[in-house]
Design a protein around this motif. Sequence first.
Motif, PDB file in Angstrom:
ATOM      1  N   HIS A 156     -13.715   3.996 -17.812  1.00 40.85           N
ATOM      2  CA  HIS A 156     -13.114   4.678 -16.663  1.00 40.85           C
ATOM      3  C   HIS A 156     -12.791   6.133 -16.991  1.00 40.85           C
ATOM      4  O   HIS A 156     -13.082   7.036 -16.209  1.00 40.85           O
ATOM      5  N   PHE A 157     -12.214   6.362 -18.178  1.00 41.65           N
ATOM      6  CA  PHE A 157     -11.816   7.715 -18.557  1.00 41.65           C
ATOM      7  C   PHE A 157     -13.031   8.612 -18.796  1.00 41.65           C
ATOM      8  O   PHE A 157     -13.041   9.770 -18.393  1.00 41.65           O
ATOM      9  N   GLU A 158     -14.043   8.078 -19.460  1.00 46.77           N
ATOM     10  CA  GLU A 158     -15.266   8.860 -19.693  1.00 46.77           C
ATOM     11  C   GLU A 158     -15.894   9.276 -18.376  1.00 46.77           C
ATOM     12  O   GLU A 158     -16.329  10.425 -18.207  1.00 46.77           O
ATOM     13  N   ALA A 159     -15.940   8.348 -17.425  1.00 43.93           N
ATOM     14  CA  ALA A 159     -16.543   8.647 -16.126  1.00 43.93           C
ATOM     15  C   ALA A 159     -15.755   9.707 -15.370  1.00 43.93           C
ATOM     16  O   ALA A 159     -16.330  10.602 -14.745  1.00 43.93           O
ATOM     17  N   LYS A 160     -14.426   9.622 -15.416  1.00 41.25           N
ATOM     18  CA  LYS A 160     -13.589  10.606 -14.735  1.00 41.25           C
ATOM     19  C   LYS A 160     -13.817  12.011 -15.304  1.00 41.25           C
ATOM     20  O   LYS A 160     -13.934  12.998 -14.566  1.00 41.25           O
ATOM     21  N   ILE A 161     -13.863  12.095 -16.631  1.00 40.62           N
ATOM     22  CA  ILE A 161     -14.056  13.395 -17.280  1.00 40.62           C
ATOM     23  C   ILE A 161     -15.444  13.939 -16.988  1.00 40.62           C
ATOM     24  O   ILE A 161     -15.608  15.117 -16.644  1.00 40.62           O
ATOM     25  N   LEU A 162     -16.474  13.089 -17.110  1.00 37.12           N
ATOM     26  CA  LEU A 162     -17.839  13.549 -16.866  1.00 37.12           C
ATOM     27  C   LEU A 162     -18.033  13.998 -15.424  1.00 37.12           C
ATOM     28  O   LEU A 162     -18.729  14.984 -15.167  1.00 37.12           O
ATOM     29  N   HIS A 199     -15.758  13.699 -27.312  1.00 37.70           N
ATOM     30  CA  HIS A 199     -16.650  13.357 -28.425  1.00 37.70           C
ATOM     31  C   HIS A 199     -17.553  12.175 -28.047  1.00 37.70           C
ATOM     32  O   HIS A 199     -18.762  12.179 -28.337  1.00 37.70           O
ATOM     33  N   LYS A 200     -17.010  11.181 -27.377  1.00 41.31           N
ATOM     34  CA  LYS A 200     -17.805  10.034 -26.934  1.00 41.31           C
ATOM     35  C   LYS A 200     -18.862  10.453 -25.924  1.00 41.31           C
ATOM     36  O   LYS A 200     -20.000   9.963 -25.947  1.00 41.31           O
ATOM     37  N   LEU A 201     -18.502  11.367 -25.024  1.00 44.80           N
ATOM     38  CA  LEU A 201     -19.473  11.853 -24.034  1.00 44.80           C
ATOM     39  C   LEU A 201     -20.595  12.636 -24.700  1.00 44.80           C
ATOM     40  O   LEU A 201     -21.762  12.545 -24.299  1.00 44.80           O
ATOM     41  N   ARG A 202     -20.251  13.412 -25.702  1.00 44.33           N
ATOM     42  CA  ARG A 202     -21.286  14.155 -26.433  1.00 44.33           C
ATOM     43  C   ARG A 202     -22.296  13.199 -27.062  1.00 44.33           C
ATOM     44  O   ARG A 202     -23.509  13.449 -27.039  1.00 44.33           O
ATOM     45  N   ARG A 203     -21.799  12.109 -27.609  1.00 45.93           N
ATOM     46  CA  ARG A 203     -22.707  11.116 -28.193  1.00 45.93           C
ATOM     47  C   ARG A 203     -23.572  10.468 -27.110  1.00 45.93           C
ATOM     48  O   ARG A 203     -24.761  10.236 -27.308  1.00 45.93           O
ATOM     49  N   LEU A 205     -24.600  11.815 -24.436  1.00 46.47           N
ATOM     50  CA  LEU A 205     -25.536  12.807 -23.892  1.00 46.47           C
ATOM     51  C   LEU A 205     -26.465  13.390 -24.960  1.00 46.47           C
ATOM     52  O   LEU A 205     -27.217  14.325 -24.677  1.00 46.47           O
ATOM     53  N   ARG A 206     -26.454  12.824 -26.145  1.00 48.15           N
ATOM     54  CA  ARG A 206     -27.196  13.419 -27.259  1.00 48.15           C
ATOM     55  C   ARG A 206     -28.718  13.322 -27.103  1.00 48.15           C
ATOM     56  O   ARG A 206     -29.462  14.045 -27.785  1.00 48.15           O
ATOM     57  N   HIS A 207     -29.211  12.466 -26.222  1.00 50.95           N
ATOM     58  CA  HIS A 207     -30.656  12.280 -26.096  1.00 50.95           C
ATOM     59  C   HIS A 207     -31.353  13.459 -25.412  1.00 50.95           C
ATOM     60  O   HIS A 207     -32.566  13.599 -25.493  1.00 50.95           O
ATOM     61  N   ASP A 208     -30.575  14.294 -24.721  1.00 51.06           N
ATOM     62  CA  ASP A 208     -31.142  15.492 -24.089  1.00 51.06           C
ATOM     63  C   ASP A 208     -30.553  16.713 -24.798  1.00 51.06           C
ATOM     64  O   ASP A 208     -29.412  17.101 -24.541  1.00 51.06           O
ATOM     65  N   PRO A 209     -31.328  17.340 -25.700  1.00 53.00           N
ATOM     66  CA  PRO A 209     -30.799  18.458 -26.491  1.00 53.00           C
ATOM     67  C   PRO A 209     -30.465  19.703 -25.672  1.00 53.00           C
ATOM     68  O   PRO A 209     -29.822  20.622 -26.196  1.00 53.00           O
ATOM     69  N   SER A 210     -30.889  19.737 -24.411  1.00 50.50           N
ATOM     70  CA  SER A 210     -30.578  20.911 -23.590  1.00 50.50           C
ATOM     71  C   SER A 210     -29.148  20.874 -23.050  1.00 50.50           C
ATOM     72  O   SER A 210     -28.643  21.867 -22.541  1.00 50.50           O
ATOM     73  N   ILE A 211     -28.490  19.721 -23.169  1.00 48.35           N
ATOM     74  CA  ILE A 211     -27.139  19.547 -22.636  1.00 48.35           C
ATOM     75  C   ILE A 211     -26.104  19.705 -23.754  1.00 48.35           C
ATOM     76  O   ILE A 211     -26.229  19.119 -24.821  1.00 48.35           O
ATOM     77  N   THR A 212     -25.100  20.518 -23.488  1.00 44.85           N
ATOM     78  CA  THR A 212     -24.029  20.745 -24.461  1.00 44.85           C
ATOM     79  C   THR A 212     -22.677  20.730 -23.747  1.00 44.85           C
ATOM     80  O   THR A 212     -22.552  21.263 -22.637  1.00 44.85           O
ATOM     81  N   TYR A 221     -13.103  22.727 -21.375  1.00 44.44           N
ATOM     82  CA  TYR A 221     -14.452  22.325 -21.758  1.00 44.44           C
ATOM     83  C   TYR A 221     -15.454  22.735 -20.689  1.00 44.44           C
ATOM     84  O   TYR A 221     -15.129  22.778 -19.497  1.00 44.44           O
ATOM     85  N   MET A 222     -16.680  23.012 -21.141  1.00 43.40           N
ATOM     86  CA  MET A 222     -17.743  23.416 -20.230  1.00 43.40           C
ATOM     87  C   MET A 222     -19.011  22.643 -20.556  1.00 43.40           C
ATOM     88  O   MET A 222     -19.419  22.565 -21.716  1.00 43.40           O
ATOM     89  N   LEU A 223     -19.633  22.068 -19.520  1.00 45.50           N
ATOM     90  CA  LEU A 223     -20.921  21.407 -19.693  1.00 45.50           C
ATOM     91  C   LEU A 223     -22.017  22.406 -19.316  1.00 45.50           C
ATOM     92  O   LEU A 223     -21.981  22.985 -18.217  1.00 45.50           O
ATOM     93  N   THR A 224     -22.937  22.638 -20.226  1.00 46.83           N
ATOM     94  CA  THR A 224     -24.013  23.591 -19.969  1.00 46.83           C
ATOM     95  C   THR A 224     -25.362  22.905 -20.127  1.00 46.83           C
ATOM     96  O   THR A 224     -25.503  21.929 -20.872  1.00 46.83           O
TER      97      THR A 224
END
Length: 228
Positions: A156-162, A199-203, A205-212, A221-224
């Motif tokens: 739930h928390f990961e989804a809210k943040i993302l 940190h969990k979200l970064r893991r 999303l790690r399969h797409d190297p264009s996302i940071t 925090y900023m998603l690029t």
Amino acid sequence: MSNKILFVEDEEDLTLIVADTLRGQGYEVITAADGISGLERFKTDGADIVVADVMMPKMDGFSMAKEIRKIAPAVPLLFLTAKSTIDDVEEGFEIGANDYLKKPFELRELIVRIKALLRRQGSNCDEDIKFSFGQYLFNVTTQTLSFGEKSMELSHFEAKILERLVSNIGKTVDASELMIAVWQRDEPSNRNSLHGYIHKLRRALRHDPSITIINQRGFGYMLTIRDR
């Protein structure tokens, strides 16, 4: 037919006020004053959504919810809690809560939360809220993140943040805003928990190297997404 709400709360005055207000909104409301009675009412009468206090005599809200989940895995659960620690809130979501509201609360806010949960419960896949970014598809309604044929369920928390980050791609989302969106309060002690979920979200999303997800130290925090 109106939606049926099971409201379980040991404060009699609050129960009367909330039940009258919800009935005025067109809902059918059944009430109980403790977890054991609430569980029995659910078994005999059923409900489209359960709104329950956490701290109650005889059986607390979490224990009641665990039993209700065995009977009806999909019924929406909304907890009312005076507890303030993240651990307490996380415990609720771990047993299947859909949302929570911190006491004291405004009746208008309770009604908004109930309507949102019932709408989500009645929605079909075509009505799901989805974000496509990079090579990912994020379904907010089902809290799932898909990469090609692979799909994972977010907490739930990961989804809210993302959801906040993908709604503001390329913009810094203030850490305070994220904590209020997730935990309904901004406390310095929650910063480490927020960073842990990032940190969990970064893991995830790690399969797409264009996302940071960039840590704007001292701000948020900023998603690029980098152009290919």
